[in-house]
Design a protein around this motif. Structure first.
Motif, PDB file in Angstrom:
ATOM      1  N   TYR A 149      10.794  -4.218   2.725  1.00 58.97           N
ATOM      2  CA  TYR A 149       9.698  -5.130   3.048  1.00 58.97           C
ATOM      3  C   TYR A 149       9.892  -5.795   4.411  1.00 58.97           C
ATOM      4  O   TYR A 149       8.926  -5.980   5.152  1.00 58.97           O
ATOM      5  N   LEU A 150      11.117  -6.139   4.763  1.00 61.10           N
ATOM      6  CA  LEU A 150      11.361  -6.712   6.094  1.00 61.10           C
ATOM      7  C   LEU A 150      11.042  -5.705   7.194  1.00 61.10           C
ATOM      8  O   LEU A 150      10.548  -6.085   8.268  1.00 61.10           O
ATOM      9  N   THR A 151      11.280  -4.434   6.932  1.00 62.54           N
ATOM     10  CA  THR A 151      10.938  -3.391   7.900  1.00 62.54           C
ATOM     11  C   THR A 151       9.423  -3.310   8.062  1.00 62.54           C
ATOM     12  O   THR A 151       8.918  -3.187   9.190  1.00 62.54           O
ATOM     13  N   GLY A 152       8.691  -3.373   6.961  1.00 59.83           N
ATOM     14  CA  GLY A 152       7.228  -3.382   7.039  1.00 59.83           C
ATOM     15  C   GLY A 152       6.720  -4.565   7.846  1.00 59.83           C
ATOM     16  O   GLY A 152       5.803  -4.436   8.666  1.00 59.83           O
ATOM     17  N   VAL A 206       0.851  -1.205   0.000  1.00 60.32           N
ATOM     18  CA  VAL A 206       0.000   0.000   0.000  1.00 60.32           C
ATOM     19  C   VAL A 206       0.881   1.247   0.000  1.00 60.32           C
ATOM     20  O   VAL A 206       0.633   2.205  -0.743  1.00 60.32           O
ATOM     21  N   MET A 207       1.914   1.236   0.815  1.00 64.14           N
ATOM     22  CA  MET A 207       2.840   2.358   0.886  1.00 64.14           C
ATOM     23  C   MET A 207       3.520   2.579  -0.470  1.00 64.14           C
ATOM     24  O   MET A 207       3.669   3.731  -0.918  1.00 64.14           O
ATOM     25  N   VAL A 236      -0.161   6.492   5.638  1.00 63.60           N
ATOM     26  CA  VAL A 236      -0.657   5.574   4.607  1.00 63.60           C
ATOM     27  C   VAL A 236      -0.238   4.142   4.946  1.00 63.60           C
ATOM     28  O   VAL A 236      -1.029   3.202   4.797  1.00 63.60           O
ATOM     29  N   PHE A 237       0.983   3.976   5.433  1.00 61.93           N
ATOM     30  CA  PHE A 237       1.432   2.652   5.869  1.00 61.93           C
ATOM     31  C   PHE A 237       0.519   2.138   6.987  1.00 61.93           C
ATOM     32  O   PHE A 237       0.122   0.964   6.992  1.00 61.93           O
ATOM     33  N   ILE A 282      -1.392   4.188  15.006  1.00 67.95           N
ATOM     34  CA  ILE A 282      -0.368   4.470  16.020  1.00 67.95           C
ATOM     35  C   ILE A 282       0.974   3.889  15.577  1.00 67.95           C
ATOM     36  O   ILE A 282       2.002   4.560  15.615  1.00 67.95           O
ATOM     37  N   VAL A 283       0.961   2.634  15.153  1.00 68.79           N
ATOM     38  CA  VAL A 283       2.203   1.996  14.718  1.00 68.79           C
ATOM     39  C   VAL A 283       2.687   2.611  13.402  1.00 68.79           C
ATOM     40  O   VAL A 283       3.874   2.903  13.246  1.00 68.79           O
ATOM     41  N   GLY A 284       1.775   2.831  12.459  1.00 67.54           N
ATOM     42  CA  GLY A 284       2.164   3.395  11.168  1.00 67.54           C
ATOM     43  C   GLY A 284       2.786   4.773  11.308  1.00 67.54           C
ATOM     44  O   GLY A 284       3.893   5.017  10.819  1.00 67.54           O
ATOM     45  N   ILE A 285       2.106   5.669  11.997  1.00 68.19           N
ATOM     46  CA  ILE A 285       2.649   7.016  12.171  1.00 68.19           C
ATOM     47  C   ILE A 285       3.869   6.977  13.084  1.00 68.19           C
ATOM     48  O   ILE A 285       4.853   7.671  12.840  1.00 68.19           O
ATOM     49  N   GLY A 286       3.821   6.131  14.097  1.00 64.79           N
ATOM     50  CA  GLY A 286       4.979   5.998  14.992  1.00 64.79           C
ATOM     51  C   GLY A 286       6.211   5.486  14.280  1.00 64.79           C
ATOM     52  O   GLY A 286       7.342   5.808  14.670  1.00 64.79           O
ATOM     53  N   SER A 287       6.014   4.734  13.199  1.00 64.60           N
ATOM     54  CA  SER A 287       7.161   4.192  12.469  1.00 64.60           C
ATOM     55  C   SER A 287       7.977   5.273  11.781  1.00 64.60           C
ATOM     56  O   SER A 287       9.109   5.023  11.363  1.00 64.60           O
ATOM     57  N   VAL A 288       7.451   6.493  11.707  1.00 64.80           N
ATOM     58  CA  VAL A 288       8.216   7.594  11.106  1.00 64.80           C
ATOM     59  C   VAL A 288       9.437   7.932  11.958  1.00 64.80           C
ATOM     60  O   VAL A 288      10.376   8.579  11.468  1.00 64.80           O
ATOM     61  N   ALA A 289       9.459   7.465  13.193  1.00 67.18           N
ATOM     62  CA  ALA A 289      10.644   7.680  14.038  1.00 67.18           C
ATOM     63  C   ALA A 289      11.880   7.014  13.426  1.00 67.18           C
ATOM     64  O   ALA A 289      12.991   7.527  13.580  1.00 67.18           O
ATOM     65  N   ALA A 290      11.694   5.898  12.735  1.00 61.85           N
ATOM     66  CA  ALA A 290      12.844   5.191  12.138  1.00 61.85           C
ATOM     67  C   ALA A 290      13.575   6.058  11.108  1.00 61.85           C
ATOM     68  O   ALA A 290      14.785   6.238  11.217  1.00 61.85           O
ATOM     69  N   PRO A 291      12.873   6.623  10.125  1.00 62.65           N
ATOM     70  CA  PRO A 291      13.618   7.491   9.210  1.00 62.65           C
ATOM     71  C   PRO A 291      14.061   8.800   9.865  1.00 62.65           C
ATOM     72  O   PRO A 291      15.171   9.267   9.612  1.00 62.65           O
ATOM     73  N   PHE A 292      13.216   9.402  10.692  1.00 62.10           N
ATOM     74  CA  PHE A 292      13.562  10.688  11.302  1.00 62.10           C
ATOM     75  C   PHE A 292      14.794  10.597  12.196  1.00 62.10           C
ATOM     76  O   PHE A 292      15.641  11.478  12.180  1.00 62.10           O
ATOM     77  N   LEU A 293      14.881   9.534  12.996  1.00 61.53           N
ATOM     78  CA  LEU A 293      15.926   9.454  14.016  1.00 61.53           C
ATOM     79  C   LEU A 293      17.080   8.511  13.680  1.00 61.53           C
ATOM     80  O   LEU A 293      18.118   8.564  14.329  1.00 61.53           O
ATOM     81  N   LEU A 294      16.894   7.650  12.683  1.00 60.13           N
ATOM     82  CA  LEU A 294      17.942   6.691  12.343  1.00 60.13           C
ATOM     83  C   LEU A 294      18.422   6.853  10.901  1.00 60.13           C
ATOM     84  O   LEU A 294      19.572   7.204  10.659  1.00 60.13           O
ATOM     85  N   MET A 295      17.533   6.597   9.972  1.00 61.73           N
ATOM     86  CA  MET A 295      17.934   6.547   8.566  1.00 61.73           C
ATOM     87  C   MET A 295      18.407   7.900   8.027  1.00 61.73           C
ATOM     88  O   MET A 295      19.479   7.985   7.430  1.00 61.73           O
TER      89      MET A 295
END
Length: 166
Positions: A72-75, A15-16, A143-144, A101-114
């Motif tokens: 895909y493994l991250t998803g 979907v993403m 969207v995720f 909650i999980v979808g929007i919360g997952s934005v922490a991965a790119p913001f703080l790591l990637m």
């Protein structure tokens, strides 16, 4: 639980990716280059975590495949987090709030790591238009989250085709 996470995470990631195609066609926003993610990952075992600009780092053989597999493994991992927090009961009766909650919360991965590791700074602070980049990331991760919800329902219906809302 692994099977549920795989199906739901793969569906949500699809979907993403569909959103990325729509976003490119409607808004002219280029899709992410997962080859750069693969490049970053391929440099990790070589002792390099941070890059000034990942696009300027020497390419690595197979980086496109590495990046897409990691995507895909991250998803799937985030679907696992969803199921780990809300249990398999969520998969039996998916609800929107936990998925968002999980979808929007997952934005922490790119913001703080990637983004910091790949040279874009925390929450894209080193990009030409950080607020635009942040908004695109937030919308994409929302969207995720919707994809987690939709894939949860699809998995539920596939598991029991005789089940209905009534």
């Amino acid at each position: 639980m692994l099977l549920h996470a795989t199906v739901i995470g793969t569906g949500a990631t699809l979907v993403m990716d569909a959103w990325a195609i729509v976003r490119k066609r409607l808004l002219g926003v280029p899709a992410l280059n997962y080859g750069l993610v693969g490049r970053w990952l391929a440099w990790l075992p070589r002792g390099r975590f941070h890059h000034h600009a990942i696009a300027a780092t020497h390419p690595v053989r197979g980086e496109q495949a590495i990046g897409w597999i990691a995507h895909y493994l991250t998803g799937i991992a985030f679907a696992g987090i969803l199921l780990g927090l809300w249990g398999l009961d969520w998969a039996r009766q998916p609800t929107l709030a936990p998925a968002l909650i999980v979808g929007i919360g997952s934005v922490a991965a790119p913001f703080l790591l990637m983004q910091p590791a790949m040279g874009a700074g925390i929450a894209a602070s080193r990009t030409p238009q950080p607020y635009v980049a942040r908004m695109h990331s937030l919308v994409t991760h929302a969207v995720f989250g919707m994809g987690l919800y939709g894939a949860g329902w699809l998995a539920r219906l596939i598991a029991d085709p005789n089940w209905s809302l009534a």
